[in-house]
Write a protein that holds these residues in place. Structure first.
Motif, mmCIF file in Angstrom:
data_model
loop_
_atom_site.group_PDB
_atom_site.id
_atom_site.type_symbol
_atom_site.label_atom_id
_atom_site.label_comp_id
_atom_site.label_asym_id
_atom_site.label_seq_id
_atom_site.Cartn_x
_atom_site.Cartn_y
_atom_site.Cartn_z
ATOM 1 N N LEU A 255 0.732 -0.972 -0.131
ATOM 2 C CA LEU A 255 -0.052 0.083 0.137
ATOM 3 C C LEU A 255 1.031 1.207 -0.344
ATOM 4 O O LEU A 255 1.925 1.311 0.503
ATOM 5 N N ARG A 256 0.665 2.287 -1.099
ATOM 6 C CA ARG A 256 1.259 2.869 -0.891
ATOM 7 C C ARG A 256 0.219 4.735 -1.037
ATOM 8 O O ARG A 256 -0.458 4.581 -1.659
ATOM 9 N N VAL A 257 1.017 5.495 0.025
ATOM 10 C CA VAL A 257 0.217 6.632 0.113
ATOM 11 C C VAL A 257 0.180 7.294 -1.576
ATOM 12 O O VAL A 257 1.716 7.799 -1.900
ATOM 13 N N ILE A 258 -0.629 7.779 -2.718
ATOM 14 C CA ILE A 258 -1.305 9.581 -3.082
ATOM 15 C C ILE A 258 -1.630 10.075 -3.211
ATOM 16 O O ILE A 258 -2.793 8.944 -3.269
ATOM 17 N N GLU A 259 -1.806 11.336 -2.773
ATOM 18 C CA GLU A 259 -2.892 12.078 -2.493
ATOM 19 C C GLU A 259 -3.452 12.582 -3.623
ATOM 20 O O GLU A 259 -4.758 12.334 -3.486
ATOM 21 N N ASP A 260 -2.863 12.781 -4.381
ATOM 22 C CA ASP A 260 -3.132 13.304 -6.355
ATOM 23 C C ASP A 260 -3.926 12.381 -6.564
ATOM 24 O O ASP A 260 -3.563 11.152 -7.100
ATOM 25 N N SER A 261 -5.340 12.740 -7.076
ATOM 26 C CA SER A 261 -5.829 11.985 -7.794
ATOM 27 C C SER A 261 -5.778 11.720 -9.279
ATOM 28 O O SER A 261 -6.190 10.584 -9.982
ATOM 29 N N VAL A 262 -5.038 12.664 -9.236
ATOM 30 C CA VAL A 262 -4.664 12.874 -10.934
ATOM 31 C C VAL A 262 -3.330 11.690 -10.930
ATOM 32 O O VAL A 262 -3.335 11.189 -12.265
#
Length: 541
Positions: A255-262
């Protein structure tokens, strides 16, 4: 430029935010994100939208909750057909008046260290979750009716006297009042079972960081935690070789956090990741196809709640005006033009007891103008500035901006301020709040008791203390009735009709429990608790 100097390093928060789509090209070129290889190795890769710093299974909320079924076992669980299934508990039996419930534990149930899951672990976990320092967001939904819960949750004591250990495989629960659906309240991962000799301290509260690899976490679900770097937003699980349930199909979960939805959408389209915790964008179907976000309709909906205790929403005519002035069908098309969600008309959804005779709020600009004129303010220029909060995801922004434009066009209201989050706001500071209302138990009465009863979190926190004694009376009268008594649903429907006339919310959409996974991922079916109910079946094909 993305730092590629460290072997096996995945994109950091800073990398992703500044890298955007170019990050995909760079990482692929360096061979750091091998989608096809990952599929062959059954490494399941998840994008998570937020830097959650608390992954305790006793938190009972937050985005991390959506992955609890990977590594924690619950007493029972609901499947995608809202049917209760055994798990650690194999049977449940009430006494005649539903005040005492007896549960049997699976004798094969063990933790990841091979030790047996005992009634003492269940009792201790429940007690720990109920204590104030655990700060569980939803433990009342599970244990509120148990004798001694009120005292324990208030900080008095360390034990639940209503929970008794009968023998090494049997636990009994005594309630303060009859509850025909108490067994259903246990069918979720809000308070999953932990090994209390490891998780609980001498004072009865959680040990610090016990749920981390450094804390030596011992889990009860199909996977075990092997790496957790919360500052970098990276979590890894591998199969629990001692899991007592079906054999798991994945070799590894990252699991990796990527905040930007684009950026998240781009990485998913490239096949570099397989799933997302919750990707809420208006273009989700165009971007990733129908199958990515489709799912079973669940007892949950998203709405815009009004704070009826603060001006100008303390005037029912203002609330009425703002509801009637919005074309909700067009708002739905603005926010989810191709789904996967459907327009909501009433709060009840996804349960037996949805009101078949419900009269939706109409789109009626003239009636809206008349209501505003009849309010104590009389005209839009007399209204105080309106604060609208809880608008984070792109689809939420689209819906909120559409409503604001309708209020401008139809009512002349222009002084509205959008706020992304509810952090640092008290209810009195906010006039409109976007949030969900739902139930983890497929029952109309329970659904409304968690949404519009004066003791519910939605009524207290989203509507700033909404209280209609008639609504409470009807729901309280329904609650002790058996689930097969038709009066139970009839009273719930009547309560919802009373609530309608208070004009407390602008309905938005009925939630589909989206897969949030690429078509080549099987076994991603979820239940009304946002959980992949059989995570051992997740497979990359």
């Amino acid at each position: 430029m993305v730092d590629t100097s460290t072997a096996n390093r995945l994109p950091s928060r800073r990398d992703v935010l500044r890298g955007g789509a170019g990050l995909v090209i760079g990482l692929t070129a360096f061979g750091m994100l091998a989608g096809k290889a990952a599929a062959q190795e059954q490494t399941f890769k998840i994008i998570h939208p937020s830097f959650d710093m608390n992954w305790s299974p006793l938190r009972g909320g937050g985005a991390a909750l959506r992955w609890h079924s990977l590594w924690w076992a619950s007493p029972m669980y609901f499947d995608d057909k809202a049917e209760l299934q055994p798990y650690v508990f194999t049977s449940w039996e009430p006494n005649e008046d539903w005040t005492v419930w007896t549960f049997k534990l699976d004798p094969k149930a063990v933790f990841s260290d091979g030790s047996k899951i005992t009634p003492e672990d269940v009792k201790g976990t429940w007690e720990m979750a109920a204590m104030p320092l655990s700060a569980s967001q939803r433990v009342p939904l599970v244990l509120k009716g148990v004798q001694g819960y009120a005292e324990l949750s208030a900080g008095n004591g360390t034990e639940l006297p209503g929970v008794s250990i009968i023998d090494e495989g049997t636990i009994q629960v005594t309630l303060v009042e009859p509850d025909p659906i108490f067994h259903m309240r246990l069918g979720n991962h809000l308070v999953p079972i932990t090994k209390v000799s490891q998780s609980r301290g001498a004072d009865g509260n959680q040990n610090p960081d016990w749920y981390t690899p450094e804390g030596g976490v011992i889990s009860s679900g199909p996977f075990k935690l092997v790496e957790m770097n919360l500052d970098d937003g990276f979590v890894v699980w591998e199969p629990n070789e001692n899991f007592f349930g079906p054999e798991v199909k994945l070799n590894r979960i990252e699991l990796r956090v990527i905040e930007d939805s684009v950026t998240a959408t781009t990485l998913l389209k490239q096949g570099e990741y397989h799933a997302h915790t919750a990707l809420v964008t208006p273009t989700i179907v165009d971007d990733l196809g129908v199958e990515f976000s489709q799912g079973t309709e669940i007892p949950n909906g998203q709405h815009f709640y009004f704070n009826s205790k603060t001006a100008p929403f303390d005037d029912v005519n203002v609330r009425k005006a703002l509801i009637l002035a919005v074309d909700r069908a067009e708002m739905m098309r603005a926010s989810f033009p191709k789904g996967p969600h459907k327009q909501a008309e009433q709060i009840l959804v996804g349960v037996q007891g949805v009101d078949p005779n419900w009269e939706p709020y109409p789109y009626d600009p003239e009636a809206a103008k008349a209501a505003l004129a009849a309010s104590k303010y009389g005209s839009p220029d007399k209204l105080p500035r309106i604060i609208f909060a809880g608008i984070i995801a792109p689809a939420e922004q689209a819906a909120a901006q559409f409503a604001i434009e309708q209020w401008r066009q139809n009512l002349g209201i222009t002084a509205i301020e959008l706020k992304p989050t509810l952090d640092n706001f008290s209810p009195a500071d906010v006039h409109i709040v976007r949030d969900d209302a739902g139930s983890r138990v497929p029952d109309a009465t329970e659904f409304l008791r968690t949404a519009i009863h004066s003791t519910s979190s939605v009524a207290i926190n989203k509507m700033n203390g909404y209280n209609n004694p008639e609504v409470d009376r009807l729901l309280d009268e329904a609650a002790p009735l058996p689930t097969d008594d038709p009066r139970r649903d009839e009273l719930a429907q009547e309560a919802q009709r009373v609530f309608r006339e208070d004009y407390q919310l602008l309905p938005w959409y009925i939630e589909a429990m989206s897969r949030w996974a690429l078509p080549n991922v099987a076994g991603m079916e979820k239940n009304l608790d946002w959980q992949v109910f059989a995570p051992w079946n997740i497979e990359i094909q």
